[in-house]
Design a protein around this motif. Structure first.
Motif, PDB file in Angstrom:
ATOM      1  N   SER A  89      11.269  19.549  11.567  1.00 53.22           N
ATOM      2  CA  SER A  89      10.349  20.460  12.201  1.00 53.22           C
ATOM      3  C   SER A  89       9.354  21.142  10.901  1.00 53.22           C
ATOM      4  N   SER A  90       9.560  20.766   9.789  1.00 52.93           N
ATOM      5  CA  SER A  90       8.431  21.311   8.957  1.00 52.93           C
ATOM      6  C   SER A  90       7.672  20.374   8.319  1.00 52.93           C
ATOM      7  N   MET A  91       6.382  20.754   7.653  1.00 50.76           N
ATOM      8  CA  MET A  91       5.411  19.844   7.178  1.00 50.76           C
ATOM      9  C   MET A  91       5.974  19.333   5.778  1.00 50.76           C
ATOM     10  N   GLN A  92       6.169  18.318   5.651  1.00 53.14           N
ATOM     11  CA  GLN A  92       6.531  17.977   4.255  1.00 53.14           C
ATOM     12  C   GLN A  92       6.028  16.230   3.931  1.00 53.14           C
ATOM     13  N   VAL A  93       5.365  16.140   2.990  1.00 50.89           N
ATOM     14  CA  VAL A  93       4.641  14.989   2.831  1.00 50.89           C
ATOM     15  C   VAL A  93       5.316  14.115   1.574  1.00 50.89           C
ATOM     16  N   ARG A  94       5.630  12.898   1.935  1.00 51.21           N
ATOM     17  CA  ARG A  94       6.305  12.030   0.814  1.00 51.21           C
ATOM     18  C   ARG A  94       5.563  10.585   0.907  1.00 51.21           C
ATOM     19  N   ASP A  95       5.651  10.050  -0.206  1.00 47.78           N
ATOM     20  CA  ASP A  95       5.069   8.498  -0.487  1.00 47.78           C
ATOM     21  C   ASP A  95       5.982   7.487   0.514  1.00 47.78           C
ATOM     22  N   VAL A  96       5.118   6.845   1.150  1.00 43.23           N
ATOM     23  CA  VAL A  96       5.998   5.535   1.664  1.00 43.23           C
ATOM     24  C   VAL A  96       5.046   4.327   1.310  1.00 43.23           C
ATOM     25  N   ASN A  97       5.701   3.211   1.742  1.00 43.63           N
ATOM     26  CA  ASN A  97       4.941   1.732   1.526  1.00 43.63           C
ATOM     27  C   ASN A  97       4.676   1.437   2.681  1.00 43.63           C
ATOM     28  N   MET A 138       0.934  -1.051   0.054  1.00 46.23           N
ATOM     29  CA  MET A 138      -0.081   0.030  -0.115  1.00 46.23           C
ATOM     30  C   MET A 138       0.904   1.164   0.008  1.00 46.23           C
ATOM     31  N   ARG A 139       0.764   2.142  -0.991  1.00 51.81           N
ATOM     32  CA  ARG A 139       1.572   3.289  -1.046  1.00 51.81           C
ATOM     33  C   ARG A 139       0.547   4.650  -0.609  1.00 51.81           C
ATOM     34  N   PHE A 140       1.143   5.336   0.335  1.00 56.72           N
ATOM     35  CA  PHE A 140       0.227   6.439   0.865  1.00 56.72           C
ATOM     36  C   PHE A 140       1.206   7.586   1.305  1.00 56.72           C
ATOM     37  N   GLY A 141       0.778   8.976   1.552  1.00 53.12           N
ATOM     38  CA  GLY A 141       1.580   9.789   1.853  1.00 53.12           C
ATOM     39  C   GLY A 141       2.018   9.939   3.493  1.00 53.12           C
ATOM     40  N   SER A 142       2.940  10.356   3.865  1.00 49.95           N
ATOM     41  CA  SER A 142       3.363  10.357   5.333  1.00 49.95           C
ATOM     42  C   SER A 142       4.044  11.634   5.402  1.00 49.95           C
ATOM     43  N   LYS A 143       4.179  12.068   6.881  1.00 53.43           N
ATOM     44  CA  LYS A 143       4.955  13.337   6.878  1.00 53.43           C
ATOM     45  C   LYS A 143       6.475  12.870   6.988  1.00 53.43           C
ATOM     46  N   VAL A 144       7.302  13.570   6.655  1.00 52.89           N
ATOM     47  CA  VAL A 144       8.947  13.250   6.809  1.00 52.89           C
ATOM     48  C   VAL A 144       9.349  13.846   8.056  1.00 52.89           C
ATOM     49  N   PRO A 145      10.036  13.121   8.927  1.00 50.64           N
ATOM     50  CA  PRO A 145      10.238  13.583  10.249  1.00 50.64           C
ATOM     51  C   PRO A 145      11.170  15.092   9.985  1.00 50.64           C
TER      52      PRO A 145
END
Length: 517
Positions: free
Chosen positions: A424-432, A415-422
């Motif tokens: 201090s800023s809000m950045q969303v990237r694909d994770v599996n 399943m591929r979906f978006g998750s916040k990158v660790p």
């Protein structure tokens, strides 16, 4: 078109030795024998004979099981046993065990002859009668035609003439046939008619080994055992579906067989359209074979090629290039291939399923040889969220959500979906999120042919395409085959890549792109 009626639906005969509602025990075949026509060929040596041993090792064959090889070689029973033993030692999934082999070997016989030779079928009848008498196979015999399709009618006719196909109340006779099931709709209808003149549809088992794979069967479990997916499994949420079967090998010694057939006939008409049917079908009333087949027939009846075909399909031939670290030759240089042939080694089509659930969702099917890697998968790609409360820079690395069913070689689901990158800023990237069969279950999956051969003996037709499914699949594909026949030479693509540029353009026209598994 005739041949699509629900009269072709089959009812399971089941196994009288076991209550089908009891799931605690494995399903064990009753007394029977299996006759393999073409028993000395590669399919028998690499797949069928090892699968039979694996079934015996798992205790799924009856003690009275008989195995008969039918081929042209002038062999004795003992010589055929040695051939089977070599095959078993070289290709089985389970470790070799002498006790299992000795029990299996007692029921092995060989009949020498050609498919149109009447005395050979007299010898076969005598051999089966001896197995009934000596081994207790009870008159139950399955005939596996691991032979060229043009020989199917001849063998079926000979079996009928010698009383070997006769169905009686307390015994069964079944025939198993390998693809290709014809080369277009007309030839498929003729083949089905010829086979059904001898064997009723209930007793015809068309092998599509992909349907025997655990992950393919898991499509039904994923869809209908989990409330999680059903609400989003439709055109409201799904953007498109990609079904891919890619091979990294070329034709090699199969060039002579493959020329004139091509990727679409070899893979799309059977494997990929069956995967589409399982992905798009409605929930069956029950998991009785006739109910599953009925739902597959319904969805195939609603499926058609998107038009114009020249823009919604692509075909290609591989040229020389690099497959990993090895430089490989192009199709035209393969031994046994006809120079100037227009047979494709890559094919891609766009299909539309005209149902309420799938209206407007394109299904992209592709297959090819000498592609980037060996992989078979179904990717359900979802629409983007209608509103993203983020700045564009926050989601610039975010793609579309996807559910990917991996059929081979690494069986599982991603399943591929978006998750916040660790940070201090809000950045969303694909994770599996990944599920792997090999890690989740300690029991190894049986080979596809094990499951399918056992189902033949049990009279369980769920995983075998019916007449209607075969003919509908050809009806879907035939318009593309006719158009390609007039189009001339397929587009070239370099070995080790993912197909011709025309395949990328096929999706690019709608702002989409192929997955790179």
């Amino acid at each position: 078109m005739s041949g699509y009626s629900q009269k072709t639906a089959r009812k399971p005969s089941g196994n009288p030795l076991r209550d089908p509602r009891d799931k605690r025990l494995p399903r064990i075949a009753g007394p029977c024998s299996l006759v393999i026509f073409g028993a000395t060929g590669d399919l028998a040596r690499k797949k069928l004979l090892p699968a039979i041993f694996d079934l015996a090792a798992a205790g799924l064959l009856p003690p009275s099981f008989g195995l008969v090889g039918f081929a042209r070689r002038d062999w004795t029973d003992e010589q055929f046993r040695e051939f089977v033993l070599d095959s078993v030692k070289g290709h089985t999934r389970t470790p070799f065990r002498a006790a299992v082999w000795e029990r299996l070997a007692e029921g092995i016989r060989f009949v020498q002859g050609s498919f149109d030779e009447s005395p050979a079928f007299d010898r076969l009848a005598t051999t089966l009668a001896e197995l009934d008498r000596e081994r207790g196979t009870a008159g139950n015999h399955a005939f596996y035609l691991a032979i060229p399709p043009d020989s199917f009618p001849t063998v079926c006719t000979r079996l009928h003439e010698h009383g070997l196909a006769e169905q009686l109340r307390k015994r069964w006779r079944r025939v198993v046939i390998e693809k290709p099931f014809g080369h277009d709709l007309e030839s498929a209808q003729e083949l089905n008619s010829a086979v059904n003149e001898v064997f009723p549809e209930d007793n015809v088992f068309r092998i599509d080994h992909y349907l025997g794979k655990e992950t393919v069967q898991n499509i039904l479990a994923l869809r209908f055992a989990n409330q999680l997916f059903d609400p989003i499994w439709n055109a409201h949420y799904v953007d498109h579906v990609q079904i891919t079967m890619a091979e990294d090998i070329g034709l090699g010694g199969r060039a002579g067989y493959y020329d004139g057939i091509g990727a679409a006939r070899d893979v799309i008409q059977n494997h990929l359209l069956q995967l589409l049917a399982l992905t798009a079908m409605e929930e069956p009333i029950s998991f009785e074979p006739s109910e599953i087949q009925s739902e597959k027939v319904k969805v195939l009846s609603a499926t058609r090629l998107a038009e114009p075909i020249a823009e919604t399909s692509a075909r290609g031939q591989y040229t020389d290039g690099w497959q990993g670290s090895e430089h490989v030759c192009g199709l035209q240089d393969e031994e046994g291939f006809v120079t100037g042939s227009t047979t494709e080694t890559f094919a891609a089509i766009t299909l539309e399923v005209d149902t309420r659930r799938w209206a407007g969702v394109p299904f992209y099917l592709r297959t090819g040889k000498r592609l980037g890697r060996r992989v078979t998968e179904i990717a359900v790609v979802f629409k983007r969220a209608p509103h993203l409360p983020f700045d564009a820079t926050m989601t610039e690395e975010l793609g579309q959500n996807a559910l990917v069913i991996r059929i081979q070689p690494d069986e599982g689901i991603t399943m591929r979906f978006g998750s916040k990158v660790p940070g201090s800023s809000m950045q969303v990237r694909d994770v599996n999120m990944d599920f792997s069969y090999g890690q989740a279950f300690t029991v190894s999956s049986p080979e596809a042919y094990e499951r399918l051969i056992l189902d033949v003996m049990l009279g369980e037709p769920s995983l075998f395409p019916s007449n209607a499914e075969v003919e509908l699949s050809w009806a879907i594909l035939d318009p593309a085959l006719r158009e390609w026949a007039e189009a001339g030479t397929p587009d070239p693509y370099e070995s080790g890549t993912w197909g011709p540029a025309s395949a990328d353009q096929l999706l690019a026209r709608s702002g989409r792109e192929w997955r790179r598994p």
